[in-house]
Write a protein that holds these residues in place. Structure first.
Motif, PDB file in Angstrom:
ATOM      1  N   THR B  38     -31.631  37.085   5.212  1.00 12.25           N
ATOM      2  CA  THR B  38     -32.586  36.001   4.299  1.00 12.25           C
ATOM      3  C   THR B  38     -31.831  34.863   3.930  1.00 12.25           C
ATOM      4  O   THR B  38     -31.972  33.669   3.975  1.00 12.25           O
ATOM      5  N   LEU B  39     -30.598  35.284   3.207  1.00 14.63           N
ATOM      6  CA  LEU B  39     -29.688  34.184   2.723  1.00 14.63           C
ATOM      7  C   LEU B  39     -29.189  33.362   3.772  1.00 14.63           C
ATOM      8  O   LEU B  39     -29.279  32.050   3.663  1.00 14.63           O
ATOM      9  N   HIS B  40     -28.817  33.983   5.036  1.00 16.40           N
ATOM     10  CA  HIS B  40     -28.259  33.113   5.958  1.00 16.40           C
ATOM     11  C   HIS B  40     -29.502  32.023   6.484  1.00 16.40           C
ATOM     12  O   HIS B  40     -29.106  30.803   6.702  1.00 16.40           O
ATOM     13  N   ASP B  41     -30.877  32.596   6.741  1.00 17.44           N
ATOM     14  CA  ASP B  41     -31.658  31.729   7.265  1.00 17.44           C
ATOM     15  C   ASP B  41     -31.779  30.666   6.207  1.00 17.44           C
ATOM     16  O   ASP B  41     -32.106  29.516   6.443  1.00 17.44           O
ATOM     17  N   ALA B  42     -31.963  31.056   4.833  1.00 18.62           N
ATOM     18  CA  ALA B  42     -32.377  30.023   3.704  1.00 18.62           C
ATOM     19  C   ALA B  42     -31.361  28.806   3.881  1.00 18.62           C
ATOM     20  O   ALA B  42     -31.590  27.601   3.592  1.00 18.62           O
ATOM     21  N   ALA B  43     -29.864  29.429   3.817  1.00 21.34           N
ATOM     22  CA  ALA B  43     -29.050  28.291   3.662  1.00 21.34           C
ATOM     23  C   ALA B  43     -28.448  27.909   4.959  1.00 21.34           C
ATOM     24  O   ALA B  43     -27.306  27.044   4.830  1.00 21.34           O
ATOM     25  N   HIS B  44     -29.334  28.173   6.174  1.00 17.18           N
ATOM     26  CA  HIS B  44     -28.635  27.985   7.341  1.00 17.18           C
ATOM     27  C   HIS B  44     -28.261  26.378   7.533  1.00 17.18           C
ATOM     28  O   HIS B  44     -26.877  25.987   8.015  1.00 17.18           O
ATOM     29  N   ASP B  45     -29.054  25.351   7.295  1.00 15.50           N
ATOM     30  CA  ASP B  45     -28.693  23.911   7.442  1.00 15.50           C
ATOM     31  C   ASP B  45     -27.357  23.510   6.609  1.00 15.50           C
ATOM     32  O   ASP B  45     -26.669  22.844   7.105  1.00 15.50           O
ATOM     33  N   VAL B  46     -27.518  23.916   5.436  1.00 21.02           N
ATOM     34  CA  VAL B  46     -26.389  23.640   4.482  1.00 21.02           C
ATOM     35  C   VAL B  46     -25.111  24.229   4.872  1.00 21.02           C
ATOM     36  O   VAL B  46     -23.999  23.394   5.042  1.00 21.02           O
ATOM     37  N   ARG B  47     -25.237  25.516   5.244  1.00 17.35           N
ATOM     38  CA  ARG B  47     -23.931  25.925   5.858  1.00 17.35           C
ATOM     39  C   ARG B  47     -23.258  25.295   7.181  1.00 17.35           C
ATOM     40  O   ARG B  47     -22.146  24.969   7.091  1.00 17.35           O
ATOM     41  N   HIS B  48     -24.277  24.790   8.082  1.00 18.35           N
ATOM     42  CA  HIS B  48     -23.911  24.161   8.979  1.00 18.35           C
ATOM     43  C   HIS B  48     -23.309  22.796   8.616  1.00 18.35           C
ATOM     44  O   HIS B  48     -22.058  22.509   9.035  1.00 18.35           O
ATOM     45  N   ALA B  49     -23.895  22.215   7.571  1.00 19.26           N
ATOM     46  CA  ALA B  49     -23.561  20.712   7.212  1.00 19.26           C
ATOM     47  C   ALA B  49     -22.446  20.699   6.219  1.00 19.26           C
ATOM     48  O   ALA B  49     -21.949  19.614   5.756  1.00 19.26           O
ATOM     49  N   THR B  50     -21.879  21.991   5.533  1.00 16.29           N
ATOM     50  CA  THR B  50     -20.644  22.006   4.852  1.00 16.29           C
ATOM     51  C   THR B  50     -19.511  22.427   5.772  1.00 16.29           C
ATOM     52  O   THR B  50     -18.510  22.749   5.003  1.00 16.29           O
ATOM     53  N   GLY B  51     -19.678  22.678   6.842  1.00 17.27           N
ATOM     54  CA  GLY B  51     -18.762  23.177   7.706  1.00 17.27           C
ATOM     55  C   GLY B  51     -18.236  24.726   7.657  1.00 17.27           C
ATOM     56  O   GLY B  51     -17.271  24.939   8.029  1.00 17.27           O
ATOM     57  N   PHE B  52     -19.144  25.447   6.970  1.00 14.77           N
ATOM     58  CA  PHE B  52     -18.892  26.853   6.784  1.00 14.77           C
ATOM     59  C   PHE B  52     -18.839  27.615   8.162  1.00 14.77           C
ATOM     60  O   PHE B  52     -19.920  27.235   8.783  1.00 14.77           O
ATOM     61  N   PRO B  53     -18.235  28.778   8.295  1.00 13.56           N
ATOM     62  CA  PRO B  53     -18.531  29.426   9.515  1.00 13.56           C
ATOM     63  C   PRO B  53     -19.877  30.169   9.452  1.00 13.56           C
ATOM     64  O   PRO B  53     -19.733  30.727   8.252  1.00 13.56           O
ATOM     65  N   CYS B  54     -20.620  29.962  10.213  1.00 20.57           N
ATOM     66  CA  CYS B  54     -22.184  30.249   9.857  1.00 20.57           C
ATOM     67  C   CYS B  54     -22.568  31.372  10.692  1.00 20.57           C
ATOM     68  O   CYS B  54     -23.183  32.318  10.031  1.00 20.57           O
ATOM     69  N   HIS B  55     -22.586  31.484  12.059  1.00 16.13           N
ATOM     70  CA  HIS B  55     -22.819  32.802  12.833  1.00 16.13           C
ATOM     71  C   HIS B  55     -22.014  32.952  14.123  1.00 16.13           C
ATOM     72  O   HIS B  55     -21.264  31.916  14.355  1.00 16.13           O
TER      73      HIS B  55
END
Lengths: 262, 55
Positions: B38-55
């Protein structure tokens, strides 16, 4: 002291988060949506290379624009056996959430993440203040740029910001390297700025270099389905927008810090 | 006595610093790195756009 740190962080982090969301929508989001079209197979890179440039329309929103994805979907039907296209399945398929929900969540999480950055930044201000250092907007700006270097620039040397549809190594290993690099770079920069003597400088250089000597976890092979041009533009824009937001965050946090009473 | 008071003030300041830093680190972990779907999907775009390792 806690109140001063939290108040400055909440205001500066919230403003920075809003700016981050704005810049995300203006410069970055279109590449995520485009990357996802390659990731889902709605557009296929090599098939598409010879196709008319209209299929590369960057404003195309896969969640809403049916007409633009129509020809591409037809083309993708022939490509479903392509291992690269289905080897990277996700739970966030297109159409699951409306663009409004998706964008609202982006604003919310940008706010949360920049408030988190701001809390770490003002904790640093607090630490510096307890050693008698004075923080103003000018110091804040430098701290913000150092924050950018620690949280984004140094990790990107090993793990470039990931476009959907590209390939990376094991997630846990990347997250461990990411946190290690952030801690090591942040401590190294703080030592370089505030440390005294050759030992401090030597330790700082070692801390700054260590994550890159160890090296980030890399994938065994590259088989991403998104074009390198899109991934390159995405990574560059992520870093450029992040520097902008971090500079504003640091400046504003420093300004608010200098205005607050103990 | 004064030294003691200063030392106490300093250690309480350092405790506050540690608390705020951990608070920030926790929010950053939950919003940026926790792998609940749930958290992953909700934060998905921001995680990518902040350079975090996402999936």
């Amino acid at each position: 002291m806690i109140q001063k740190m939290v108040t400055s962080a909440l205001i500066a982090g919230f403003v920075a988060g809003l700016l981050a969301a704005l810049l995300h929508f203006a410069f970055v989001q279109q590449y995520i949506l485009l990357g996802e079209q390659y990731e889902s197979g709605a557009i296929v890179h090599f098939e598409n290379a010879a196709a008319p440039p209209t299929l590369h329309d960057h404003d195309t929103d896969q969640a809403t624009d049916e007409t633009a994805s129509e020809p591409a979907t037809g083309m993708a039907a022939d490509m479903t056996a392509e291992p690269a296209a289905d080897g990277h399945a996700h739970s966030h398929e297109a159409g699951e959430v409306t663009p409004l929900t998706r964008n609202s969540l982006t604003v919310l999480f940008a706010g949360l993440i920049y408030v988190a950055y701001a809390l770490i930044l003002t904790a640093g201000f607090g630490l510096a203040a307890s050693f008698g250092k004075v923080i103003t907007a000018r110091e804040g700006l430098l701290w913000g740029i150092a924050g950018f270097a620690s949280f984004q620039l140094a990790p990107s040397l090993g793990l470039a910001p990931e476009l959907p549809g590209t390939i990376a190594a094991d997630l846990t290993a990347r997250q461990i390297w990411w946190w290690g690099t952030v801690l090591s770079t942040g401590t190294g920069l703080a030592l370089l700025a505030y440390g005294r003597g050759y030992v401090a400088i030597a330790a700082a250089v070692l801390l700054l270099a260590a994550p890159h000597i160890i090296g980030a976890p890399l994938p065994d092979a590259y088989w991403g389905v998104a074009p390198p041009e899109v991934a390159a533009m995405f990574s560059a824009r992520v870093l450029a927008t992040a520097l902008t937001v971090w500079a504003v965050l640091g400046w504003l946090a420093g300004y608010l810090w200098s205005q607050e009473k103990a | 006595m004064t030294t003691n008071t200063q030392a106490t003030a300093k250690s309480s300041a350092l405790l506050s610093v540690l608390f705020v830093a951990l608070l920030g680190g926790t929010v950053l972990f939950v919003a940026g790195h926790a792998q609940s779907s749930t958290l992953h999907d909700a934060a998905h775009d921001v995680r990518h756009a902040t350079g975090f390792p996402c999936h």
